[in-house]
Design a protein around this motif. Structure first.
Motif, PDB file in Angstrom:
ATOM      1  N   ALA A  42     -77.276 -38.964 -28.337  1.00 52.26           N
ATOM      2  CA  ALA A  42     -78.122 -40.154 -28.512  1.00 52.26           C
ATOM      3  C   ALA A  42     -77.384 -41.131 -29.421  1.00 52.26           C
ATOM      4  N   PRO A  43     -76.183 -41.580 -28.991  1.00 51.90           N
ATOM      5  CA  PRO A  43     -75.324 -42.365 -29.885  1.00 51.90           C
ATOM      6  C   PRO A  43     -75.688 -43.837 -29.999  1.00 51.90           C
ATOM      7  N   GLY A  44     -76.638 -44.301 -29.176  1.00 48.69           N
ATOM      8  CA  GLY A  44     -77.049 -45.702 -29.269  1.00 48.69           C
ATOM      9  C   GLY A  44     -76.001 -46.663 -28.755  1.00 48.69           C
ATOM     10  N   GLY A  45     -76.044 -47.873 -29.268  1.00 49.70           N
ATOM     11  CA  GLY A  45     -75.104 -48.905 -28.853  1.00 49.70           C
ATOM     12  C   GLY A  45     -74.643 -49.732 -30.034  1.00 49.70           C
ATOM     13  N   SER A  46     -73.628 -50.533 -29.817  1.00 53.47           N
ATOM     14  CA  SER A  46     -73.077 -51.399 -30.864  1.00 53.47           C
ATOM     15  C   SER A  46     -73.165 -52.857 -30.433  1.00 53.47           C
ATOM     16  N   ALA A  47     -73.421 -53.728 -31.381  1.00 50.17           N
ATOM     17  CA  ALA A  47     -73.489 -55.156 -31.084  1.00 50.17           C
ATOM     18  C   ALA A  47     -72.117 -55.667 -30.662  1.00 50.17           C
ATOM     19  N   ILE A  48     -72.101 -56.461 -29.630  1.00 51.07           N
ATOM     20  CA  ILE A  48     -70.860 -57.064 -29.155  1.00 51.07           C
ATOM     21  C   ILE A  48     -70.542 -58.303 -30.007  1.00 51.07           C
ATOM     22  N   MET A  93     -74.955 -63.016 -34.576  1.00 53.13           N
ATOM     23  CA  MET A  93     -74.321 -62.747 -33.286  1.00 53.13           C
ATOM     24  C   MET A  93     -75.167 -61.732 -32.523  1.00 53.13           C
ATOM     25  N   SER A  94     -75.813 -62.200 -31.454  1.00 55.65           N
ATOM     26  CA  SER A  94     -76.683 -61.315 -30.665  1.00 55.65           C
ATOM     27  C   SER A  94     -76.452 -61.536 -29.173  1.00 55.65           C
ATOM     28  N   VAL A  95     -75.185 -61.411 -28.786  1.00 52.30           N
ATOM     29  CA  VAL A  95     -74.814 -61.714 -27.398  1.00 52.30           C
ATOM     30  C   VAL A  95     -74.897 -60.503 -26.472  1.00 52.30           C
ATOM     31  N   GLY A  96     -75.167 -59.340 -27.014  1.00 53.14           N
ATOM     32  CA  GLY A  96     -75.288 -58.179 -26.141  1.00 53.14           C
ATOM     33  C   GLY A  96     -75.025 -56.879 -26.861  1.00 53.14           C
ATOM     34  N   LEU A  97     -75.217 -55.801 -26.122  1.00 51.46           N
ATOM     35  CA  LEU A  97     -75.096 -54.454 -26.661  1.00 51.46           C
ATOM     36  C   LEU A  97     -74.093 -53.656 -25.834  1.00 51.46           C
ATOM     37  N   ARG A  98     -73.179 -52.993 -26.510  1.00 50.90           N
ATOM     38  CA  ARG A  98     -72.215 -52.132 -25.830  1.00 50.90           C
ATOM     39  C   ARG A  98     -72.602 -50.669 -26.071  1.00 50.90           C
ATOM     40  N   PRO A  99     -72.890 -49.899 -25.020  1.00 45.39           N
ATOM     41  CA  PRO A  99     -73.276 -48.502 -25.224  1.00 45.39           C
ATOM     42  C   PRO A  99     -72.139 -47.703 -25.850  1.00 45.39           C
ATOM     43  N   ASN A 100     -72.473 -46.854 -26.803  1.00 42.92           N
ATOM     44  CA  ASN A 100     -71.459 -46.044 -27.493  1.00 42.92           C
ATOM     45  C   ASN A 100     -71.130 -44.807 -26.639  1.00 42.92           C
ATOM     46  N   THR A 101     -70.164 -44.982 -25.765  1.00 46.17           N
ATOM     47  CA  THR A 101     -69.820 -43.921 -24.812  1.00 46.17           C
ATOM     48  C   THR A 101     -68.434 -43.315 -25.053  1.00 46.17           C
ATOM     49  N   GLY A 159     -81.357 -42.407 -24.495  1.00 46.90           N
ATOM     50  CA  GLY A 159     -81.338 -43.639 -25.274  1.00 46.90           C
ATOM     51  C   GLY A 159     -80.435 -44.718 -24.726  1.00 46.90           C
ATOM     52  N   ASP A 160     -80.008 -45.618 -25.614  1.00 51.23           N
ATOM     53  CA  ASP A 160     -79.289 -46.833 -25.221  1.00 51.23           C
ATOM     54  C   ASP A 160     -78.003 -46.573 -24.437  1.00 51.23           C
ATOM     55  N   ALA A 161     -77.361 -45.430 -24.683  1.00 55.77           N
ATOM     56  CA  ALA A 161     -76.068 -45.159 -24.052  1.00 55.77           C
ATOM     57  C   ALA A 161     -76.189 -44.375 -22.759  1.00 55.77           C
TER      58      ALA A 161
END
Length: 444
Positions: free
Chosen positions: A112-118, A238-246, A279-281
């Motif tokens: 369940a690593p979530g994501g990181s802001a791009i 900066m809120s242009v998107g989310l990158r899944p932590n994969t 989750g997000d990823a």
């Protein structure tokens, strides 16, 4: 199952841990997370910054000490899992405080690593004050900066959920807010006509919206946009998107799907049956079309946590897919949606018809009422509901919730007129907007 390791201690990870303990009092559960705060309500962070939520600690649901005492679950914060040995069923853990590395074995592993802001590569960005909002520490940094530096203006880059929520909250605490968005209209998950209603609300609230452009270069407080406009801003969100932590999953040879998420089956298992992803990823599938889908929102993460925990403890509850149901407050408006929007339907070359109803949220003669617009897409042959959107004042969320239930239960667009929904003047009308959509579809 003797020992389960979980990577991630926020929404999905912490929920999975709690569910596992509920269903199995004896299994050993160990949770690792690289951040310093566990189980906090990430969706509440903009409202802490905006002063709506006065106590930041109130959005923290628990901490490692309480989790251990109440549920006998070991949570190690500031510990990053950096490798998975699938053959040996071990993970390599890096203690970010001490630098120590050690191995931890598992019988099952939940990712369940979530994501990181791009953060795009922008010339001069390092000369400006730039923030992202992905975790509790990010929230604290923004909040502290506002309280100490007392900025007067800011630029929010990106017109999605976080961008709009931050624009509202920053405006509410007295800042001059400019919202920059690359696409022609904001909130791409909505149909254009619904997005334009939000844009009108932003204008009424004196949020300066500049669409069809992006930040090209920054020089300190001067923000140069790609359309030639320059803006002065004390800081940037900066809120242009989310990158899944994969990255961890990729290194371990787990399959990454079309949406860049970790591919899972109906039980949230990856291509390694002893490893689950939530989750997000994680990537699952669309409830309407069956196509790959990834929804980085809280409700799906919690549901996926339940499904993984249930499966691991012998109760096979299958995921029936994702709808992407979501809701947004933006000043006096609420916008909500579920299922496919018009663009997604067209991109998939699906036959569809649309019915739209604009009316009152409840009895027009009752003092507290507002106008809402409900828009539903459906298959004209099968009458299957493909997606819906609603925007207005009060009662928006409950209309979309009814549509979600209808889709889940297999009801058609025509069935909506027959639903016996709650009515009293403060809440609805004898023929609810949901019923009206059904009647209008029948007439087609």
């Amino acid at each position: 199952m003797n020992k389960i390791v979980i990577v991630g201690a926020v929404g999905g990870g912490a929920t999975a841990a709690g569910q596992l303990r509920f269903y199995d009092p004896d299994v050993q559960i160990i949770v690792f997370d690289r951040d310093s705060t566990m189980s906090y309500a990430a969706c509440g962070t903009p409202y802490v910054i905006g002063g709506v939520i006065e106590d930041e600690e109130s959005i923290i649901m628990t901490d490692p000490k309480r989790f251990k005492k109440k549920r006998d679950i070991d949570v190690h914060m500031r510990h990053e899992v950096i490798a998975i040995d699938r053959a040996a069923k071990k993970v390599l853990v890096h203690n970010l405080e001490t630098g120590e590395q050690f191995e931890e074995s598992y019988d099952a592993l939940i990712l369940a690593p979530g994501g990181s802001a791009i953060v795009p590569k922008i010339e001069g960005l390092d000369t400006s004050k730039v923030f992202t909002l992905r975790n509790f520490e990010d929230m604290q940094k923004i909040d502290q900066f506002i309280k100490t530096a007392q900025p007067k203006n800011c630029v929010v880059s990106g017109g999605g959920f976080i961008g709009l929520e931050m624009a509202e909250n920053l405006k509410n605490i007295g800042l001059d807010v400019s919202l920059v968005h690359r696409s022609p209209t904001i909130m791409s998950i909505l149909d254009t006509d619904i997005s334009l209603m939000i844009e009108k609300e932003l204008a009424l609230q004196d949020v300066k919206l500049i669409t069809g452009t992006e930040i090209k270069k920054t020089e300190g407080k001067t923000i140069h946009l790609s359309n030639g406009i320059d803006i002065q801003a004390d800081f940037i969100i900066m809120s242009v998107g989310l990158r899944p932590n994969t990255r961890l999953a990729m290194k371990a040879g787990l399959t990454i799907g079309e949406t860049d998420g970790i591919q899972t089956n109906e039980f949230m298992q990856t291509n390694d049956p002893s490893i689950y992803a939530i989750g997000d990823a994680s990537e699952n599938f669309d409830m309407v079309t069956g196509d790959p889908k990834r929804v980085p929102l809280a409700s799906p993460a919690h549901r996926q946590a339940f499904i993984a925990a249930s499966h691991l403890t012998g109760n096979k509850v299958a995921k029936k897919g994702l709808l992407g149901t979501s809701v947004l407050k933006i000043f006096s408006l609420t916008a909500a949606m579920t299922g496919l929007n018009e663009k997604a339907i067209q991109d998939k070359n699906l036959a569809f018809a649309t019915v739209t109803h604009t009316g009152n949220s409840n009895a027009g003669y009752y003092p507290d009422h507002s106008e809402i617009t409900l828009k539903v897409h459906y298959d004209p042959q099968t009458r299957k509901i493909l997606g819906a959107q609603c925007i207005g004042g009060k009662g928006v969320d409950k209309r979309i919730d009814v549509i979600v239930t209808a889709i889940y239960g297999g009801l058609t667009i025509d069935d909506l007129q027959a639903l016996e929904l709650c009515y009293a003047p403060p809440y609805s009308s004898p023929k609810d907007p949901i019923n009206m959509v059904g009647y209008k579809a029948l007439s087609k």
